[in-house]
Enzyme design. Sequence first.
Site, PDB file in Angstrom:
ATOM      1  N   CYS A   9      10.796  50.072  -3.291  1.00  0.00           N
ATOM      2  CA  CYS A   9      10.153  48.917  -4.731  1.00  0.00           C
ATOM      3  C   CYS A   9      11.472  48.307  -5.476  1.00  0.00           C
ATOM      4  O   CYS A   9      11.751  49.479  -6.315  1.00  0.00           O
ATOM      5  CB  CYS A   9       8.920  48.995  -5.180  1.00  0.00           C
ATOM      6  SG  CYS A   9       8.690  47.897  -6.353  1.00  0.00           S
ATOM      7  N   LYS A  49      11.491   2.070   2.165  1.00  0.00           N
ATOM      8  CA  LYS A  49      10.481   3.441   1.929  1.00  0.00           C
ATOM      9  C   LYS A  49      11.059   5.008   0.845  1.00  0.00           C
ATOM     10  O   LYS A  49      12.393   3.834   0.530  1.00  0.00           O
ATOM     11  CB  LYS A  49      11.561   4.115   3.023  1.00  0.00           C
ATOM     12  CG  LYS A  49      11.143   4.656   5.097  1.00  0.00           C
ATOM     13  CD  LYS A  49       9.725   5.128   4.858  1.00  0.00           C
ATOM     14  CE  LYS A  49       9.831   6.332   4.868  1.00  0.00           C
ATOM     15  NZ  LYS A  49      10.686   6.883   6.556  1.00  0.00           N
ATOM     16  N   CYS A 103       2.918  50.428  -9.647  1.00  0.00           N
ATOM     17  CA  CYS A 103       3.811  49.546  -9.969  1.00  0.00           C
ATOM     18  C   CYS A 103       3.745  48.549 -11.256  1.00  0.00           C
ATOM     19  O   CYS A 103       3.188  47.948 -11.374  1.00  0.00           O
ATOM     20  CB  CYS A 103       4.172  49.227  -8.653  1.00  0.00           C
ATOM     21  SG  CYS A 103       5.731  47.972  -8.280  1.00  0.00           S
ATOM     22  N   TYR A 141      -6.748   2.272   6.675  1.00  0.00           N
ATOM     23  CA  TYR A 141      -5.711   0.789   6.637  1.00  0.00           C
ATOM     24  C   TYR A 141      -5.925  -0.169   7.926  1.00  0.00           C
ATOM     25  O   TYR A 141      -5.357  -1.311   7.170  1.00  0.00           O
ATOM     26  CB  TYR A 141      -4.829   1.547   6.456  1.00  0.00           C
ATOM     27  CG  TYR A 141      -3.901   1.867   6.833  1.00  0.00           C
ATOM     28  CD1 TYR A 141      -3.576   2.063   7.858  1.00  0.00           C
ATOM     29  CD2 TYR A 141      -4.237   3.395   6.981  1.00  0.00           C
ATOM     30  CE1 TYR A 141      -3.109   2.182   8.876  1.00  0.00           C
ATOM     31  CE2 TYR A 141      -2.935   4.156   7.318  1.00  0.00           C
ATOM     32  CZ  TYR A 141      -2.633   3.776   8.518  1.00  0.00           C
ATOM     33  OH  TYR A 141      -2.377   4.576   9.479  1.00  0.00           O
ATOM     34  N   CYS A 177       4.688  47.154  -1.652  1.00  0.00           N
ATOM     35  CA  CYS A 177       4.858  47.871  -2.666  1.00  0.00           C
ATOM     36  C   CYS A 177       3.391  49.264  -2.416  1.00  0.00           C
ATOM     37  O   CYS A 177       2.695  48.449  -3.316  1.00  0.00           O
ATOM     38  CB  CYS A 177       5.126  48.254  -4.287  1.00  0.00           C
ATOM     39  SG  CYS A 177       4.946  49.535  -4.991  1.00  0.00           S
ATOM     40  N   CYS A 213       9.353  49.798  -8.422  1.00  0.00           N
ATOM     41  CA  CYS A 213       9.433  51.161  -9.481  1.00  0.00           C
ATOM     42  C   CYS A 213       9.800  51.840  -8.498  1.00  0.00           C
ATOM     43  O   CYS A 213       9.841  53.316  -9.000  1.00  0.00           O
ATOM     44  CB  CYS A 213       7.986  51.217  -9.185  1.00  0.00           C
ATOM     45  SG  CYS A 213       6.886  50.973  -7.571  1.00  0.00           S
ATOM     46  N   GLU A 271       1.109  -1.421  -0.085  1.00  0.00           N
ATOM     47  CA  GLU A 271       0.010  -0.022  -0.101  1.00  0.00           C
ATOM     48  C   GLU A 271       1.246   1.327   0.268  1.00  0.00           C
ATOM     49  O   GLU A 271       2.031   1.553   0.434  1.00  0.00           O
ATOM     50  CB  GLU A 271      -0.721   0.203   1.250  1.00  0.00           C
ATOM     51  CG  GLU A 271      -1.410  -0.885   0.921  1.00  0.00           C
ATOM     52  CD  GLU A 271      -2.284  -0.934   2.944  1.00  0.00           C
ATOM     53  OE1 GLU A 271      -2.858  -0.190   3.354  1.00  0.00           O
ATOM     54  OE2 GLU A 271      -2.318  -2.417   3.445  1.00  0.00           O
ATOM     55  N   ASP A 278       1.940  10.166   3.782  1.00  0.00           N
ATOM     56  CA  ASP A 278       2.592  10.717   4.230  1.00  0.00           C
ATOM     57  C   ASP A 278       1.599  12.126   5.660  1.00  0.00           C
ATOM     58  O   ASP A 278       0.924  12.929   5.290  1.00  0.00           O
ATOM     59  CB  ASP A 278       3.943  11.863   4.228  1.00  0.00           C
ATOM     60  CG  ASP A 278       4.792  12.099   5.096  1.00  0.00           C
ATOM     61  OD1 ASP A 278       4.698  11.601   6.012  1.00  0.00           O
ATOM     62  OD2 ASP A 278       5.826  12.479   4.769  1.00  0.00           O
ATOM     63  N   LYS A 322       2.463   4.333   1.672  1.00  0.00           N
ATOM     64  CA  LYS A 322       2.340   4.972   2.517  1.00  0.00           C
ATOM     65  C   LYS A 322       2.633   6.265   2.775  1.00  0.00           C
ATOM     66  O   LYS A 322       3.255   7.450   2.563  1.00  0.00           O
ATOM     67  CB  LYS A 322       3.694   4.531   3.197  1.00  0.00           C
ATOM     68  CG  LYS A 322       3.857   5.076   4.956  1.00  0.00           C
ATOM     69  CD  LYS A 322       6.065   4.545   5.294  1.00  0.00           C
ATOM     70  CE  LYS A 322       5.450   4.447   6.706  1.00  0.00           C
ATOM     71  NZ  LYS A 322       6.039   6.051   6.868  1.00  0.00           N
TER      72      LYS A 322
END
EC number: 6.5.1.2
Length: 670
Positions: free
Chosen positions: A409, A315, A430, A226, A425, A412, A116, A120, A118
């Site tokens: 910025c 893994k 801009c 599961y 900004c 600009c 199956e 995470d 795995k």
Amino acid sequence: MTREEARRRINELRDLIRYHNYRYYVLADPEISDAEYDRLLRELKELEERFPEFKSPDSPTEQVGARPLEPTFRPVRHPTRMYSLDNAFTYEEVLAFEERLERALGRKRPFLYTVEHKVDGLSVNLYYEEGVLVFGATRGDGEVGEEVTQNLLTIPTIPRRLKGVPDRLEVRGEVYMPIEAFLRLNEELEERGEKVFKNPRNAAAGSLRQKDPRVTAKRGLRATFYALGLGLEESGLKSQYELLLWLKEKGFPVEHGYEKALGAEGVEEVYRRFLAQRHALPFEADGVVVKLDDLALWRELGYTARAPRFALAYKFPAEEKETRLLDVVFQVGRTGRVTPVGVLEPVFIEGSEVSRVTLHNESYIEELDIRIGDWVLVHKAGGVIPEVLRVLKERRTGEERPIRWPETCPECGHRLVKEGKVHRCPNPLCPAKRFEAIRHYASRKAMDIEGLGEKLIERLLEKGLVRDVADLYHLRKEDLLGLERMGEKSAQNLLRQIEESKHRGLERLLYALGLPGVGEVLARNLARRFGTMDRLLEASLEELLEVEEVGELTARAILETLKDPAFRDLVRRLKEAGVSMESKEEVSDLLSGLTFVLTGELSRPREEVKALLQRLGAKVTDSVSRKTSYLVVGENPGSKLEKARALGVAVLTEEEFWRFLKEKGAPVPA
């Protein structure tokens, strides 16, 4: 290594692993990668095998997870222990696992396995008595977890009641955050200058452990199941494969992939296939779980103190690379938010070259304590976005430089303003803001203007043909033909796409206009609640707060934008150009002024009923008060029913509710 050196290193590793267990299982904020953690655990296991006199029952190799020091939620003891899994990283280790089974069982291999994905995520245990959910809890240390029942019930696929199951039943699974939801959540957190999550697993854990279930409900968590604990014997099931089918039949989501495999060779074939499909999955998978399929063999083999002898986690290889941060550049987004982007020495990760990595915001930089010149460990969060896992501070030379935020910025030259940890900004002219605003407006999930890519947007801005999104609707064929690489057919296609975008509806338009804090879901909720742009423009703060998923900060930010003369002028120009300002979903005032509360289990999904009421103009709240017009009661109602009776609130059974809607002339689902 001498005996004394081994003893010292074993103690050092145990302390280190316990610390990282607490960071991972309790705080959901790991400091090291999974691969680094696995290396520490393997080193400890190998040393304990070489020097068995130092083995101890309280070693991390003999224990599962970590128990909270100060639980946020009520501690709850699992009726039966939840175990971890031993890991394998190579085919040779899988082969060695099968050889151990052969010796322990006294039978010839190959054995039949179920393999199956795995997933995470965060391991959870659901406990039912006589088919009714009593509690749901995190794994914790395997014996005691934290009760998170209310938060788990925000995942709509988790069943509250079961039929035809053992009187006492534990169902085990994984709560996870889909990659798309993870990316969306981090984008929202980044926009607010808040701490982002490092990966979907941390995001799932942090979301499930929220004190307010309403916050959890907005995070898009899912679950996949599961295994059984208590009740496995009484179920009469014979194999793991049959168990997965049984879980589906009983209404549990089984959203991960699984296949049968014969022998270690068969396991390797499935592993290779799952590995190749890894980045096409909607969730993060860090390997496969290999279980003997025959449950009778489980009873023969039993468990070690930490893990079952009949199962193994195989893994996937960790795709993490060390590289140097060479520089930091600053980019300006459509809202004016300035985002730092790290320039890396190029490294190859998961099939592509990575030379840039987002550093999110000031909070992220401060927490990492990252500096220009640092060596960093990089991976792809969610298998998609390059991200710094951690700074390798042990490799610092003293020549590293702190990251300095610009005062003006970068696009600009306008002086930046600081809002919390976010630098913006404020210049409406801009060029970077204009570019990003048009790019977002034309994107697939917004107005979906195919052919309007980044290069073309740049050329349109450079030539002065557009200043904002409303100007797109005034482009002529002759304007486009004057652009480089734009032929007659391409120009006609683009103009057709722009014309078609006028009819996407209010839902897509609100998302496309980039209202603060408004993603796809919230744009849909706003359109569903108000129906037209005109109604939305006149909305009050109180009305915005009634919309699902709108908190006070978001409501105030939306209101400020709606009242902005520049925004109103843009809406006016879009309307004059023929852009639809109405929801594609019909909205009426049929139930305007009425407030409903729903309780118990209804025959239709609660969100569907809620959406229907909102489309009819009603307000739907979570709690009963004197302002409540009707309480709609399904099966197994809670305390809301008693409160409604005490306050004299009108109560409708579900049957009466649907009849009430029909009598009002509302469209009722079949």
